[in-house]
Design an enzyme around this catalytic site. Structure first.
Site: not given
Ligand code: COA
Length: 161
Positions: A17, A41, A90, A128
């Protein structure tokens, strides 16, 4: 003034991140790192803890602002008058998911673009969940998170075992 948003659950923030934040912050005037509240989650860290950890990791980046949001990302982007959402890719799995999300967000807020940045190869296997699993099982996760927060994370994990 270009305003970008880097949203996520950050449970906790990893070096993957941080790398995306550092690269994104060079491409815009202000980058909001936005921690999603009330995520489905079950989070290990509270929103306040996540924000504190992210602030520690990004304190050397003056144009990075850390805050939380709830509800739709597209609405938060409107509130901030943001130009773009930043996402790290990724692998092809991330791409397929993110491609769909970018289209949904564009339907909900036609002013918003999604900018994808490819993860550095050596960071592309980090998530994460893997940080927490390795930490809980006593493995070395020092290569996955910022040195400044490594000990703090160990404490948090040990207290919550
Ligand atoms: N390096 C390391 N880890 C990464 C990464 C990177 N470059 N990019 C993603 N990840 C990992 C995260 O650590 C996380 O791991 P985990 O599943 O082990 O916890 C996973 O990838 C995904 O996490 P994250 O990037 O936080 O994305 P998410 O899928 O949880 O989505 C939002 C988060 C905030 C973007 C999304 O849920 C959202 O927009 N929510 C609001 C509601 C909404 O508007 N929805 C869209 C319309 S349906």
């Amino acid at each position: 003034m270009s305003v970008w948003i880097y949203p996520g659950s950050f449970d906790p923030i990893t070096l993957g991140h941080e790398n995306i934040i550092a690269r994104g912050a060079k491409l815009c005037d202000t980058l909001y790192v936005a921690v999603l509240e009330n995520h489905s989650k079950h989070p290990t860290f509270t929103t306040d803890e996540k924000i504190e950890l992210i602030k520690e990791c990004t304190s050397h980046m003056p144009n990075v602002v850390v805050e939380c949001f709830s509800g739709l990302l597209a609405d938060y982007a409107k509130q901030k008058d943001a130009d773009a959402i930043l996402r790290g890719i990724r692998n092809t799995g991330d791409y397929e998911y993110e491609h769909n999300m970018s289209q949904l967000n564009k339907k909900l807020n036609s002013n918003i673009e999604t900018v994808f940045v490819c993860a550095e190869p050596e960071l592309a296997c980090i998530s994460s969940s893997s940080v927490k699993e390795i930490a809980k099982l006593g493995g070395d996760f020092s290569w996955m998170v910022n040195k400044n927060i490594y000990n703090k994370l160990k404490d948090y994990i040990n207290r919550r075992k």
